[in-house]
Design an enzyme around this catalytic site. Structure first.
Site, PDB file in Angstrom:
ATOM      1  N   ARG A  17      45.106  23.792  38.967  1.00 33.07           N
ATOM      2  CA  ARG A  17      45.923  24.789  38.259  1.00 33.07           C
ATOM      3  C   ARG A  17      45.803  26.177  38.879  1.00 33.07           C
ATOM      4  O   ARG A  17      46.794  26.830  39.178  1.00 33.07           O
ATOM      5  CB  ARG A  17      45.500  24.839  36.782  1.00 33.07           C
ATOM      6  CG  ARG A  17      46.030  23.672  35.978  1.00 33.07           C
ATOM      7  CD  ARG A  17      45.388  23.633  34.611  1.00 33.07           C
ATOM      8  NE  ARG A  17      44.030  23.125  34.718  1.00 33.07           N
ATOM      9  CZ  ARG A  17      43.640  21.934  34.284  1.00 33.07           C
ATOM     10  NH1 ARG A  17      44.477  21.144  33.682  1.00 33.07           N
ATOM     11  NH2 ARG A  17      42.392  21.526  34.431  1.00 33.07           N
ATOM     12  N   SER A  76      35.117  30.581  41.137  1.00 37.01           N
ATOM     13  CA  SER A  76      35.014  29.297  40.414  1.00 37.01           C
ATOM     14  C   SER A  76      33.679  29.128  39.706  1.00 37.01           C
ATOM     15  O   SER A  76      33.594  29.317  38.502  1.00 37.01           O
ATOM     16  CB  SER A  76      35.297  28.140  41.354  1.00 37.01           C
ATOM     17  OG  SER A  76      36.695  28.014  41.518  1.00 37.01           O
ATOM     18  N   ARG A  77      32.651  28.769  40.432  1.00 39.88           N
ATOM     19  CA  ARG A  77      31.315  28.640  39.847  1.00 39.88           C
ATOM     20  C   ARG A  77      30.294  29.030  40.917  1.00 39.88           C
ATOM     21  O   ARG A  77      30.437  28.663  42.086  1.00 39.88           O
ATOM     22  CB  ARG A  77      31.033  27.213  39.375  1.00 39.88           C
ATOM     23  CG  ARG A  77      31.721  26.829  38.077  1.00 39.88           C
ATOM     24  CD  ARG A  77      31.167  27.597  36.860  1.00 39.88           C
ATOM     25  NE  ARG A  77      31.827  27.230  35.615  1.00 39.88           N
ATOM     26  CZ  ARG A  77      32.870  27.876  35.098  1.00 39.88           C
ATOM     27  NH1 ARG A  77      33.381  28.926  35.706  1.00 39.88           N
ATOM     28  NH2 ARG A  77      33.405  27.485  33.961  1.00 39.88           N
ATOM     29  N   ASP A  98      33.155  36.467  41.568  1.00 36.92           N
ATOM     30  CA  ASP A  98      33.250  36.689  40.116  1.00 36.92           C
ATOM     31  C   ASP A  98      32.212  35.839  39.398  1.00 36.92           C
ATOM     32  O   ASP A  98      32.075  35.932  38.180  1.00 36.92           O
ATOM     33  CB  ASP A  98      34.659  36.326  39.611  1.00 36.92           C
ATOM     34  CG  ASP A  98      34.851  36.688  38.145  1.00 36.92           C
ATOM     35  OD1 ASP A  98      34.590  37.857  37.790  1.00 36.92           O
ATOM     36  OD2 ASP A  98      35.231  35.804  37.349  1.00 36.92           O
ATOM     37  N   GLU A 150      23.900  33.543  37.221  1.00 30.06           N
ATOM     38  CA  GLU A 150      24.555  34.543  36.368  1.00 30.06           C
ATOM     39  C   GLU A 150      24.135  34.439  34.910  1.00 30.06           C
ATOM     40  O   GLU A 150      24.254  35.408  34.160  1.00 30.06           O
ATOM     41  CB  GLU A 150      26.078  34.443  36.485  1.00 30.06           C
ATOM     42  CG  GLU A 150      26.669  33.177  35.852  1.00 30.06           C
ATOM     43  CD  GLU A 150      28.205  33.152  35.944  1.00 30.06           C
ATOM     44  OE1 GLU A 150      28.736  33.372  37.036  1.00 30.06           O
ATOM     45  OE2 GLU A 150      28.839  32.901  34.892  1.00 30.06           O
ATOM     46  N   HIS A 176      32.055  37.674  36.009  1.00 29.52           N
ATOM     47  CA  HIS A 176      32.774  36.555  35.376  1.00 29.52           C
ATOM     48  C   HIS A 176      33.875  37.067  34.442  1.00 29.52           C
ATOM     49  O   HIS A 176      33.930  36.711  33.273  1.00 29.52           O
ATOM     50  CB  HIS A 176      31.811  35.639  34.609  1.00 29.52           C
ATOM     51  CG  HIS A 176      32.290  34.216  34.563  1.00 29.52           C
ATOM     52  ND1 HIS A 176      31.481  33.143  34.818  1.00 29.52           N
ATOM     53  CD2 HIS A 176      33.516  33.679  34.304  1.00 29.52           C
ATOM     54  CE1 HIS A 176      32.180  32.021  34.707  1.00 29.52           C
ATOM     55  NE2 HIS A 176      33.415  32.326  34.402  1.00 29.52           N
ATOM     56  N   ALA A 190      37.243  37.046  35.576  1.00 31.63           N
ATOM     57  CA  ALA A 190      38.553  36.625  36.097  1.00 31.63           C
ATOM     58  C   ALA A 190      39.454  36.091  34.987  1.00 31.63           C
ATOM     59  O   ALA A 190      40.659  36.289  34.996  1.00 31.63           O
ATOM     60  CB  ALA A 190      38.379  35.588  37.201  1.00 31.63           C
ATOM     61  N   PHE A 191      38.871  35.427  34.005  1.00 34.41           N
ATOM     62  CA  PHE A 191      39.668  34.823  32.919  1.00 34.41           C
ATOM     63  C   PHE A 191      40.156  35.859  31.911  1.00 34.41           C
ATOM     64  O   PHE A 191      40.991  35.560  31.066  1.00 34.41           O
ATOM     65  CB  PHE A 191      38.802  33.801  32.146  1.00 34.41           C
ATOM     66  CG  PHE A 191      37.794  34.459  31.248  1.00 34.41           C
ATOM     67  CD1 PHE A 191      36.620  34.994  31.759  1.00 34.41           C
ATOM     68  CD2 PHE A 191      38.027  34.602  29.889  1.00 34.41           C
ATOM     69  CE1 PHE A 191      35.699  35.639  30.942  1.00 34.41           C
ATOM     70  CE2 PHE A 191      37.114  35.239  29.057  1.00 34.41           C
ATOM     71  CZ  PHE A 191      35.946  35.759  29.585  1.00 34.41           C
TER      72      PHE A 191
HETATM   73  P1  NAD Z   1      41.555  22.126  38.095  1.00 39.70           P
HETATM   74  O1  NAD Z   1      40.773  20.965  37.591  1.00 39.70           O
HETATM   75  O2  NAD Z   1      42.978  22.286  37.673  1.00 39.70           O
HETATM   76  O3  NAD Z   1      41.546  22.106  39.698  1.00 39.70           O
HETATM   77  C1  NAD Z   1      40.390  21.871  40.452  1.00 39.70           C
HETATM   78  C2  NAD Z   1      40.843  21.242  41.762  1.00 39.70           C
HETATM   79  O4  NAD Z   1      39.686  21.109  42.597  1.00 39.70           O
HETATM   80  C3  NAD Z   1      41.451  19.847  41.585  1.00 39.70           C
HETATM   81  O5  NAD Z   1      42.695  19.759  42.254  1.00 39.70           O
HETATM   82  C4  NAD Z   1      40.394  18.927  42.215  1.00 39.70           C
HETATM   83  O6  NAD Z   1      40.952  17.763  42.807  1.00 39.70           O
HETATM   84  C5  NAD Z   1      39.814  19.858  43.250  1.00 39.70           C
HETATM   85  N1  NAD Z   1      38.529  19.412  43.775  1.00 39.70           N
HETATM   86  C6  NAD Z   1      37.548  18.729  43.146  1.00 39.70           C
HETATM   87  N2  NAD Z   1      36.529  18.484  44.004  1.00 39.70           N
HETATM   88  C7  NAD Z   1      36.875  19.065  45.175  1.00 39.70           C
HETATM   89  C8  NAD Z   1      36.242  19.170  46.440  1.00 39.70           C
HETATM   90  N3  NAD Z   1      35.052  18.616  46.673  1.00 39.70           N
HETATM   91  N4  NAD Z   1      36.887  19.818  47.435  1.00 39.70           N
HETATM   92  C9  NAD Z   1      38.125  20.346  47.225  1.00 39.70           C
HETATM   93  N5  NAD Z   1      38.773  20.278  46.055  1.00 39.70           N
HETATM   94  C10 NAD Z   1      38.152  19.645  45.045  1.00 39.70           C
HETATM   95  O7  NAD Z   1      40.703  23.414  37.740  1.00 39.70           O
HETATM   96  P2  NAD Z   1      41.241  24.903  37.595  1.00 39.70           P
HETATM   97  O8  NAD Z   1      41.732  25.126  36.210  1.00 39.70           O
HETATM   98  O9  NAD Z   1      42.112  25.229  38.742  1.00 39.70           O
HETATM   99  O10 NAD Z   1      39.854  25.694  37.726  1.00 39.70           O
HETATM  100  C11 NAD Z   1      39.104  25.683  38.944  1.00 39.70           C
HETATM  101  C12 NAD Z   1      37.739  26.232  38.655  1.00 39.70           C
HETATM  102  O11 NAD Z   1      37.851  27.625  38.337  1.00 39.70           O
HETATM  103  C13 NAD Z   1      37.092  25.625  37.405  1.00 39.70           C
HETATM  104  O12 NAD Z   1      36.417  24.453  37.694  1.00 39.70           O
HETATM  105  C14 NAD Z   1      36.156  26.702  36.937  1.00 39.70           C
HETATM  106  O13 NAD Z   1      34.890  26.447  37.497  1.00 39.70           O
HETATM  107  C15 NAD Z   1      36.734  27.978  37.543  1.00 39.70           C
HETATM  108  N6  NAD Z   1      37.165  28.945  36.548  1.00 39.70           N
HETATM  109  C16 NAD Z   1      36.673  30.201  36.616  1.00 39.70           C
HETATM  110  C17 NAD Z   1      37.070  31.168  35.702  1.00 39.70           C
HETATM  111  C18 NAD Z   1      36.571  32.586  35.769  1.00 39.70           C
HETATM  112  O14 NAD Z   1      36.748  33.349  34.817  1.00 39.70           O
HETATM  113  N7  NAD Z   1      35.945  33.007  36.847  1.00 39.70           N
HETATM  114  C19 NAD Z   1      37.974  30.820  34.696  1.00 39.70           C
HETATM  115  C20 NAD Z   1      38.481  29.515  34.665  1.00 39.70           C
HETATM  116  C21 NAD Z   1      38.071  28.581  35.594  1.00 39.70           C
END
Ligand code: NAD
Length: 337
Positions: free
Chosen positions: A154, A234-235, A259, A264, A296, A298-299
């Site tokens: 997403r 992401s994480r 972020d 953290e 953290h 970004a959201f």
């Molecule tokens: P999502 O599940 O829609 O997309 C994650 C994508 O990563 C998927 O297409 C999956 O196939 C892919 N993936 C999994 N393993 C992989 C690998 N080894 N190599 C490459 N791609 C791989 O998730 P999303 O909603 O896009 O969110 C992504 C991440 O963002 C979340 O997991 C979360 O950790 C992080 N996030 C951070 C914040 C923030 O405030 N900083 C907020 C929301 C989400």
């Protein structure tokens, strides 16, 4: 249902109270974290609602179950902080908010890139000091640069489309099948090594799983284009932070935007401005002029907060009514990642 909220900030209370107005769940808000000590506060509540840095291990799960709590409603997407083996064994239900605003995180990622590139943080301070020199503020055109996106779910796919709008070439790597819409928009799916070797900016949008832990390490950093920018919204556990510091010191890495940070949980969402922070790795990161860190956030948009409250309470509605919840987190979800 009676739900006890941990790590609840005033904005959580505002958005959840509004979303609950027509529902009538009993919501109790507590600012502190969920720990083995504070778990007892949820005694008598049907469920708890927690955020990203409330680590939920087997000991806490046992204490929650002893207090009669059967539901864990995560008000976030990631669930790496939950011991799902233990929740499954205890018969607890875990639900989450898989999507709220991919735009919030994708746009924040752009903000980090533009800030690192055009040095807004330094320019802001300079102009306020009546220093109008441009020395040291030179950036580069994003137009024509190659952007590497790791994970095109997403958030990654929204981000990729925005970068296409900047006139960038976008290379992507994902373990899932390529996104046809992105391909027709101009994104090229390639191997991870090619993304790392060709991209001027690499950004991580995959979840933290055992397979992605330290995805960016001394080896993968050595594959990156010298001087490239790395962004992680992401994480924290996706990066071996010590290896990243070495790459910054050797100038292999040209800039870093974060972020999230692996440790953290000891820092973010708290005011530590009058404390001595003992995390030397984090403190070292702060010394680099080419590193930007946000805590953290970004959201953190109005749209995302409204959507988080609506989806979380919708999950709770489903569980209260005995319906299946589409946003349940199960062990099979981890295995499919
Ligand atoms: P999502 O599940 O829609 O997309 C994650 C994508 O990563 C998927 O297409 C999956 O196939 C892919 N993936 C999994 N393993 C992989 C690998 N080894 N190599 C490459 N791609 C791989 O998730 P999303 O909603 O896009 O969110 C992504 C991440 O963002 C979340 O997991 C979360 O950790 C992080 N996030 C951070 C914040 C923030 O405030 N900083 C907020 C929301 C989400």
């Amino acid at each position: 249902m009676k739900i006890f909220f941990y790590s609840a900030r005033p904005y959580d209370k505002t958005h959840f109270t509004a979303a609950n107005a027509q529902r009538g769940h009993t919501l109790e808000f507590f600012e502190g974290r969920l720990t083995s000590t504070t778990a007892a506060l949820a005694r008598g509540f049907d469920g708890i609602c927690t955020f990203v840095n409330d680590a939920i291990d087997a000991d806490i799960i046992a204490r929650l179950v002893a207090g009669g709590t059967r539901l864990i409603a995560l008000r976030c997407a990631g669930f790496n902080q939950v011991d799902l083996v233990a929740t499954t064994a205890a018969g607890m239900t875990v639900v989450r908010v898989p999507a709220y605003s991919p735009y919030a995180v994708a746009e924040h990622t752009i903000g980090l890139i533009l800030t690192l590139n055009r040095k807004f943080h330094r320019a802001y301070a300079r102009v306020r000091d009546n220093n109008f020199l441009l020395d040291g503020l030179e950036g580069f055109d994003l137009h024509g640069k190659t952007i590497g996106v790791i994970g095109t779910g997403r958030i990654g796919s929204v981000f990729a489309k925005i970068m296409l709008g900047f006139g960038c070439d976008v290379l992507a790597f994902d373990t899932a099948p390529p996104n046809a819409e992105l391909i027709s928009a101009g994104v090229q799916y390639v191997k991870l090594e090619r993304v790392l070797g060709a991209a001027d900016i690499v950004t991580l949008h995959c979840p933290l799983t055992p397979a992605t832990h330290y995805l960016i390490n001394a080896h993968t950093l050595s594959l990156m284009k010298p001087g490239a920018m790395l962004i992680n919204t992401s994480r924290g556990g996706l990066l071996d932070t010590s290896a990243v510091i070495d790459a910054l010191k050797s100038r292999r890495l040209g800039a870093l935007g974060l972020d999230v940070y692996e440790q953290e949980g000891d820092l973010f969402f708290a005011d530590l401005s009058d404390r001595i922070v003992g995390d030397d790795i984090f403190q070292r990161l702060l010394t680099f002029p080419n590193v930007i860190i946000t805590g953290h956030q970004a959201f953190f948009t109005q749209e995302a907060l409204c959507a988080i409250a609506e989806t979380t309470l919708g999950n709770i509605d489903a569980i209260a009514a005995g319906r299946d919840c589409d946003n349940a987190v199960t062990l099979s979800l981890v295995c499919s990642k």
